[in-house]
Design an enzyme around this catalytic site. Structure first.
Site, PDB file in Angstrom:
ATOM      1  N   GLY A  46      -0.742   0.131  -7.959  1.00 44.66           N
ATOM      2  CA  GLY A  46       0.319   0.050  -6.973  1.00 44.66           C
ATOM      3  C   GLY A  46       1.669   0.000  -7.662  1.00 44.66           C
ATOM      4  O   GLY A  46       1.765  -0.422  -8.822  1.00 44.66           O
ATOM      5  N   GLN A  51      10.464  -1.993  -8.569  1.00 45.58           N
ATOM      6  CA  GLN A  51      10.005  -1.983  -9.967  1.00 45.58           C
ATOM      7  C   GLN A  51      10.611  -0.842 -10.771  1.00 45.58           C
ATOM      8  O   GLN A  51      10.587  -0.868 -11.988  1.00 45.58           O
ATOM      9  CB  GLN A  51       8.474  -1.897 -10.018  1.00 45.58           C
ATOM     10  CG  GLN A  51       7.791  -3.138  -9.477  1.00 45.58           C
ATOM     11  CD  GLN A  51       6.289  -3.000  -9.544  1.00 45.58           C
ATOM     12  OE1 GLN A  51       5.681  -2.445  -8.642  1.00 45.58           O
ATOM     13  NE2 GLN A  51       5.689  -3.487 -10.613  1.00 45.58           N
ATOM     14  N   CYS A  93       0.541  -7.445 -13.167  1.00 47.93           N
ATOM     15  CA  CYS A  93       1.640  -6.675 -12.591  1.00 47.93           C
ATOM     16  C   CYS A  93       2.276  -5.838 -13.694  1.00 47.93           C
ATOM     17  O   CYS A  93       2.472  -6.334 -14.807  1.00 47.93           O
ATOM     18  CB  CYS A  93       2.667  -7.640 -11.999  1.00 47.93           C
ATOM     19  SG  CYS A  93       4.111  -6.821 -11.324  1.00 47.93           S
ATOM     20  N   LEU A  94       2.621  -4.591 -13.364  1.00 51.38           N
ATOM     21  CA  LEU A  94       3.249  -3.710 -14.362  1.00 51.38           C
ATOM     22  C   LEU A  94       4.608  -4.259 -14.802  1.00 51.38           C
ATOM     23  O   LEU A  94       5.110  -3.882 -15.847  1.00 51.38           O
ATOM     24  CB  LEU A  94       3.414  -2.299 -13.792  1.00 51.38           C
ATOM     25  CG  LEU A  94       2.107  -1.580 -13.423  1.00 51.38           C
ATOM     26  CD1 LEU A  94       2.407  -0.242 -12.757  1.00 51.38           C
ATOM     27  CD2 LEU A  94       1.227  -1.385 -14.649  1.00 51.38           C
ATOM     28  N   HIS A 135       0.509  -7.703  -2.670  1.00 54.67           N
ATOM     29  CA  HIS A 135       1.243  -7.803  -3.933  1.00 54.67           C
ATOM     30  C   HIS A 135       2.486  -6.893  -3.895  1.00 54.67           C
ATOM     31  O   HIS A 135       3.588  -7.309  -4.254  1.00 54.67           O
ATOM     32  CB  HIS A 135       0.300  -7.416  -5.084  1.00 54.67           C
ATOM     33  CG  HIS A 135       0.923  -7.396  -6.440  1.00 54.67           C
ATOM     34  ND1 HIS A 135       0.513  -8.253  -7.449  1.00 54.67           N
ATOM     35  CD2 HIS A 135       1.912  -6.637  -6.980  1.00 54.67           C
ATOM     36  CE1 HIS A 135       1.237  -7.999  -8.535  1.00 54.67           C
ATOM     37  NE2 HIS A 135       2.085  -7.019  -8.275  1.00 54.67           N
ATOM     38  N   GLU A 136       2.282  -5.641  -3.443  1.00 56.34           N
ATOM     39  CA  GLU A 136       3.395  -4.672  -3.445  1.00 56.34           C
ATOM     40  C   GLU A 136       4.439  -5.012  -2.379  1.00 56.34           C
ATOM     41  O   GLU A 136       5.641  -4.856  -2.613  1.00 56.34           O
ATOM     42  CB  GLU A 136       2.874  -3.246  -3.251  1.00 56.34           C
ATOM     43  CG  GLU A 136       1.868  -2.757  -4.298  1.00 56.34           C
ATOM     44  CD  GLU A 136       2.323  -2.945  -5.734  1.00 56.34           C
ATOM     45  OE1 GLU A 136       3.545  -2.934  -5.991  1.00 56.34           O
ATOM     46  OE2 GLU A 136       1.461  -3.119  -6.611  1.00 56.34           O
ATOM     47  N   HIS A 139       6.756  -7.540  -3.622  1.00 55.66           N
ATOM     48  CA  HIS A 139       7.810  -6.969  -4.477  1.00 55.66           C
ATOM     49  C   HIS A 139       9.036  -6.590  -3.645  1.00 55.66           C
ATOM     50  O   HIS A 139      10.171  -6.793  -4.073  1.00 55.66           O
ATOM     51  CB  HIS A 139       7.306  -5.696  -5.177  1.00 55.66           C
ATOM     52  CG  HIS A 139       6.623  -5.942  -6.483  1.00 55.66           C
ATOM     53  ND1 HIS A 139       7.227  -6.568  -7.550  1.00 55.66           N
ATOM     54  CD2 HIS A 139       5.378  -5.617  -6.910  1.00 55.66           C
ATOM     55  CE1 HIS A 139       6.390  -6.622  -8.568  1.00 55.66           C
ATOM     56  NE2 HIS A 139       5.250  -6.062  -8.214  1.00 55.66           N
TER      57      HIS A 139
HETATM   58 ZN    ZN Z   1       3.524  -5.963  -9.331  1.00 57.89          ZN
END
Ligand code: ZN
Length: 180
Positions: A46, A51, A93-94, A135-136, A139
């Site tokens: 995701g 991000q 998480c990225l 999660h997304e 963000h």
């Molecule tokens: Zn994330």
């Protein structure tokens, strides 16, 4: 294909609340395609617009990033309208380096959103896809999964990250010294 730079915590844009998407033109389609490429290349399941430094309510996700079967979904202006049950699962998480932790999420959610053309979209998700979406969507509200773990765990991670960043900085300075 264009890969975008993924911002890392503690970058301030990760704390910004994203604005609704209002323009569903070709620029949005290009951005979405680049976000999907970036997510697969990372690799991740995701990616939210914050991000990559765009504060718009937009995310892509794909619980099956296997190149043979992958097909990402675009979710624009999402709102969680139903959240049921509870499940604890491991998340990373990225945008959060070298850290994973268990996070409690709703097991099932219903999301009202829009698709790439601005048409209404309703997503019912359970288990892993529901976790990714939560999660997304977090963000887009400036929330990271490390905000949903214990204060002690978070403090330990921040301490470790500070050391990591300091070591990186010293390495860079050393390399510059050698070159210059
Ligand atoms: Zn994330």
């Amino acid at each position: 294909m264009a890969l975008l730079t993924i911002l890392k915590f503690p970058h301030p844009v990760l704390r910004a609340k994203a604005e609704p998407v209002t323009d569903f033109g070709p620029e949005l389609a290009r951005l979405v395609a680049d976000m999907a490429d970036t997510m697969y290349a990372a690799p991740g399941v995701g990616l939210a617009a914050n991000q990559i430094g765009v504060t718009r309510q937009l995310l892509v996700y794909d619980p099956e990033p296997d190149p043979e079967i992958r097909a990402y979904q675009v979710v624009i202006n999402p709102k969680i309208v139903v959240a049921e049950g509870e499940e604890v699962g491991e998340e990373g998480c990225l945008s959060v380096r070298e850290y994973c932790s268990e996070v409690k999420r709703a097991w099932k959610i219903v999301v009202e959103a829009q698709d790439l053309a601005g048409r209404p979209l309703v997503i019912e998700a359970e288990d892993f896809p529901a976790r990714i979406l939560q999660h997304e969507i977090d963000h887009l509200h400036g929330v990271l999964f490390i905000d949903r773990i214990s204060a002690l765990k978070r403090a330990l991670y921040k301490k470790r990250l500070k050391k990591m960043l300091q070591a990186e900085k010293e390495e860079q300075e050393e390399a510059q010294g050698l070159n210059g």
